[in-house]
Design an enzyme around this catalytic site. Sequence first.
Site, PDB file in Angstrom:
ATOM      1  N   GLY A  65     -41.963  66.548   6.379  1.00  0.00           N
ATOM      2  CA  GLY A  65     -43.405  66.393   6.244  1.00  0.00           C
ATOM      3  C   GLY A  65     -44.070  67.742   6.084  1.00  0.00           C
ATOM      4  N   CYS A  66     -45.329  67.709   5.639  1.00  0.00           N
ATOM      5  CA  CYS A  66     -46.043  68.956   5.368  1.00  0.00           C
ATOM      6  C   CYS A  66     -46.315  69.737   6.660  1.00  0.00           C
ATOM      7  CB  CYS A  66     -47.340  68.671   4.616  1.00  0.00           C
ATOM      8  SG  CYS A  66     -48.391  67.411   5.379  1.00  0.00           S
ATOM      9  N   TYR A  67     -46.869  69.057   7.664  1.00  0.00           N
ATOM     10  CA  TYR A  67     -47.125  69.763   8.929  1.00  0.00           C
ATOM     11  C   TYR A  67     -45.833  70.281   9.556  1.00  0.00           C
ATOM     12  CZ  TYR A  67     -51.975  67.916   9.138  1.00  0.00           C
ATOM     13  OH  TYR A  67     -53.296  67.619   8.909  1.00  0.00           O
TER      14      TYR A  67
END
EC number: 1.2.1.38
Lengths: 349, 349, 349, 349
Positions: free
Chosen positions: C151-153
């Site tokens: 995921g991005c985070y």
Amino acid sequence: MKKFRVAIAGASGYAGAELVRLAAAHPAYELTAVTSEKSAGQSVASVFPSLTGVVSHTFEALAPHALAERADAVFLALPHTKSQEPVALCRKAGKLVVDLSADYRLKDVAAYEQWYQTPHAYPQLLQEAVYGLPELHRSAIAKAGLVASPGCYPTAAILQLAPLCKQGWLQPDSIVIDAKSGISGAGRSPALPYHFPEAHESLEPYKIGQHRHIPEIEQELGIVGGRTAAITVAFTPHLVPMNRGILCTAYCRLTKDVSLNELRALYRDFYKGERFIRLFEETMPNPRYIKGSNYCDIGIYQDRRAGWVVTVAAVDNLVKGAAGQAIQAMNLMMGLPEDTGLTAPGSYP
Amino acid sequence: MKKFRVAIAGASGYAGAELVRLAAAHPAYELTAVTSEKSAGQSVASVFPSLTGVVSHTFEALAPHALAERADAVFLALPHTKSQEPVALCRKAGKLVVDLSADYRLKDVAAYEQWYQTPHAYPQLLQEAVYGLPELHRSAIAKAGLVASPGCYPTAAILQLAPLCKQGWLQPDSIVIDAKSGISGAGRSPALPYHFPEAHESLEPYKIGQHRHIPEIEQELGIVGGRTAAITVAFTPHLVPMNRGILCTAYCRLTKDVSLNELRALYRDFYKGERFIRLFEETMPNPRYIKGSNYCDIGIYQDRRAGWVVTVAAVDNLVKGAAGQAIQAMNLMMGLPEDTGLTAPGSYP
Amino acid sequence: MKKFRVAIAGASGYAGAELVRLAAAHPAYELTAVTSEKSAGQSVASVFPSLTGVVSHTFEALAPHALAERADAVFLALPHTKSQEPVALCRKAGKLVVDLSADYRLKDVAAYEQWYQTPHAYPQLLQEAVYGLPELHRSAIAKAGLVASPGCYPTAAILQLAPLCKQGWLQPDSIVIDAKSGISGAGRSPALPYHFPEAHESLEPYKIGQHRHIPEIEQELGIVGGRTAAITVAFTPHLVPMNRGILCTAYCRLTKDVSLNELRALYRDFYKGERFIRLFEETMPNPRYIKGSNYCDIGIYQDRRAGWVVTVAAVDNLVKGAAGQAIQAMNLMMGLPEDTGLTAPGSYP
Amino acid sequence: MKKFRVAIAGASGYAGAELVRLAAAHPAYELTAVTSEKSAGQSVASVFPSLTGVVSHTFEALAPHALAERADAVFLALPHTKSQEPVALCRKAGKLVVDLSADYRLKDVAAYEQWYQTPHAYPQLLQEAVYGLPELHRSAIAKAGLVASPGCYPTAAILQLAPLCKQGWLQPDSIVIDAKSGISGAGRSPALPYHFPEAHESLEPYKIGQHRHIPEIEQELGIVGGRTAAITVAFTPHLVPMNRGILCTAYCRLTKDVSLNELRALYRDFYKGERFIRLFEETMPNPRYIKGSNYCDIGIYQDRRAGWVVTVAAVDNLVKGAAGQAIQAMNLMMGLPEDTGLTAPGSYP
């Protein structure tokens, strides 16, 4: 101050929320009802958290008869074509009505039916309605029972060109209006063009030559110019990545050679004593100076080399372009000072 | 691929940084020198952290003779009026030169001196310089030693009107160009109008009828139209709260009655095979589609009711409006495929 | 360069569009299919005008078997929970698969089922999947048939804390991660919180302590730390009014007294030779430096007075946080240089 | 309403402009003087075109003695360290003074001298000054001659943590405050970090653990907590691309196990009857709800899994974080209702 009971119909959009915000602070208003089909049953504060602690109302569904019983004056911010009947019912009940939709703005029924693709069921009422631009129709508004409040683009476009039209200096077929609006002008319903990543770092014209505000602009410029020649404008609106504000840049050619000083004198004279018109010279009109206020800032410039006059006008599309102007007209209808409840200067930056 | 030694002078502004970014990825370039008076002695990566790990150069002060020894080709992104002499020295040394300033764009020395308020010391070199719009001057650019790369506004304005001018369909005194630019167009030096809280939620025209890009637009439209009639344009640039991108909305009247289909056919024909021109119909040109790319997107619309043709063009002011177009011209001068190093599509959103 | 036939499933969102943009420029890819349920039958260029002239594909509906026949490698950017089966089918057909959903990221089936409220139908495949963070799992990725792209985070959060975890210097219960994302992280489906006037001049936390990226962060920090103590993080994401970019500010206490120099030496050592990690000191990591690029910029700071270490990481949520990282992993799986097709520096400003 | 003669010193920054805006609409103020060294001799309306037609004042240079003669009450919005003497002179003249600088906020002279790197020439006056947060020091403010108006970040940070501190539930060494501010918080002087293209699509921490608002926060949280344990906070401010608004996200651990309901009851009780505190539950505090208003919106959330309490507060940095709060305190000093001139709800969107 004597209080008027005031109702706002169609208050869950941005113009409606702005009406509630201004009405809550208006010294002569007792806000008695706020309607929204979509949000009926919800508190205004839950839909607009900014109004938490400001109003305690709950949205209700629109029932014009019942509404009329509880209000002396009614603002309607319904979608175009949905306002015809509620307006008629409120008027029948003798209420003061300011309608923010386009339904009673065009005097020519055929033009309405063509641009809005809907028959008009109340052509007679249409003739009684007054176009709610106080700077042009102040005394008529003061006597009116029904005022059709102008669109956001027309407010800027008409006010910046009216003096030239009135004076007869404007070549009627030379007008180009390049208009730019913040995204709140597109309303509060999510859709792809207004989705943040699409509208940010983005800039786009739309409805080139086809925007429904065109007949309104041409009607009013025609009236102020004495209809000596039909006015036809090239009008292109653009969406600009900001929340509030309209800037209209208008280009026209004159019928005679006039200096910039003469032009500016004309505008000063025309707008003398106007509470909400500010004429700028060195400073350019810019939406950043009018956020949240009812001002229309206007500048006049001249490109002598190329032979064009360029006028620039800025308004807050939700105040002078919608809710503020509606209250300005209602103040006249109620016999109040025209700026009652509208004295707040713009928030900057 | 054969490598050319390439130098970039004046690289600490936004156009310069973009030149470095594109040059670093160009398969035929060996970047040998990067100059900046302001940042001399600092590493490029410390001034532009985005280039950390991309280039290892250090800014040096501009010394044209020394520069010329280390480069086969030189890009200059110096301020207007500061480029005259370095360009002349680089040309004397036989280097390929693309100049991004305005110093060699105007063929008429008097016009240059009037608009830029500076004498031109190299009028002969001015005559040799080729205006670097490949879509109009491809073969001349390919043979040129000195190319004057167009301004950002003229790129959009000229490309969107050239087919009409060439065809003779355009009424030469009817042109209104309403231009809008992101704030990077104002450069990298902080000043109040570009201070974030002033430029955000803000929209403002500037230099109405007085912008220095006007003579460039009029010169090139005149040339493409065969100078049968002098072209004079009303031109108003605006600052829009976004980083990159220019949108030009141009209004004009035609000399004859033409349908929208004929207009679009004219454009398709004129731009047939052009690698960087995209003609849009349903979709409106919008800076969001061209960020970081060398495209110029053009749309043609018609307001038959009011009698105007409206064209819309979008470019990235730092790519097709500056660095990308300069590299496109240099590719032609170097005998490379025109899109070498320029194939990256725009970043979206 | 040898070409791999590549398919992209679920390409009508922002991560999908970015995959298409990067794939189109990838020297080893032949893009053979692009799927979207919503846009099936439409050309990619009509949905993403930025890709006009770049790709000529038409979206098709997802048919995993047929897709597998036409591709050697498949990227899937489907919604969470929708990717389980297509991934399994593509793997069964022997294709190289990088899945951008969360469906194969969590090793603990119970955790997946709790956080995503869906049973997992392929628990064995889950065990075979490799978490696609090349900086931590490079050799496993190179041998993998299925990679679950982070995921991005988590990309930012894990990379900025991994060295401290590995070294055992981090107090495992002291970690606070305050994350901020541009609005493209919310996807391309319009909804009120992402409507421009709501998201602009706006800043809001969401899903405090409940975001589905939490178990991913805790899993990976636990693994890199050797699971000597379970890691539990306080994690609050925020929506920030910009298009692209994530900034994570992480706070933690250390198990021993270490100087800033020692901290920075640890990070330099840990990330030595990493192509896409840049360590900043004076300059703060900022999304503006990594737009469109695959970098993760990291800074380490110390608040000795209050006894906290503060790390800051920036990634482009659509590149290193999604499409770029997926391609980086696929490059390893294909035996290509890790940065193939990912060398473009960030666009600035 | 009785009128007080009011002067504003240092009014050419954003906080000063906001003071003028609010003062112009304040029913008990007669604005007698507005000073600015930089803009002395210019009309307020020429510097702030938003105030055209609102005030007719001209900026004058600051002459404290003369100023005191013309005013009953003085607001000073001077740079830190420049306010010491003018405040002392105005107090000596017996005027009511609200100082918006940091010069009289810290009770500990040594702390002031350490954080501001300047000796304090009026240590006794420092002891008399009251920290101007009415929610914590209402009665002291009402009796004070000199009020030191809080910084923007401390207003949000203190108000969101005060109930927990007072109650003794907060672990004093566990506090992390991650603060985010719009760019107007950086003032009105142009500089590269605030140049639009740098600050837009950008997000950056600064002065990690070193911001001068830290001692203010620690002082006030210590006082409200009864100084039973020294409070030390990790504090990181960030610049966010919006004009106005601060959002503080604070993380802390509690000394005992408390439910979310108990936490919210604590806050409701603590802030009962407070005119400008709004407690949000479902809705997240967000600067978009408080633009232009004096509210501080607070939300309390709990991450039981990880063992943290997370509080969120939003203020308009120029209103509750500066000019509005100063007027709120002055209202108390003047014996007026606390919300006089501060009743306008926030502008939305």
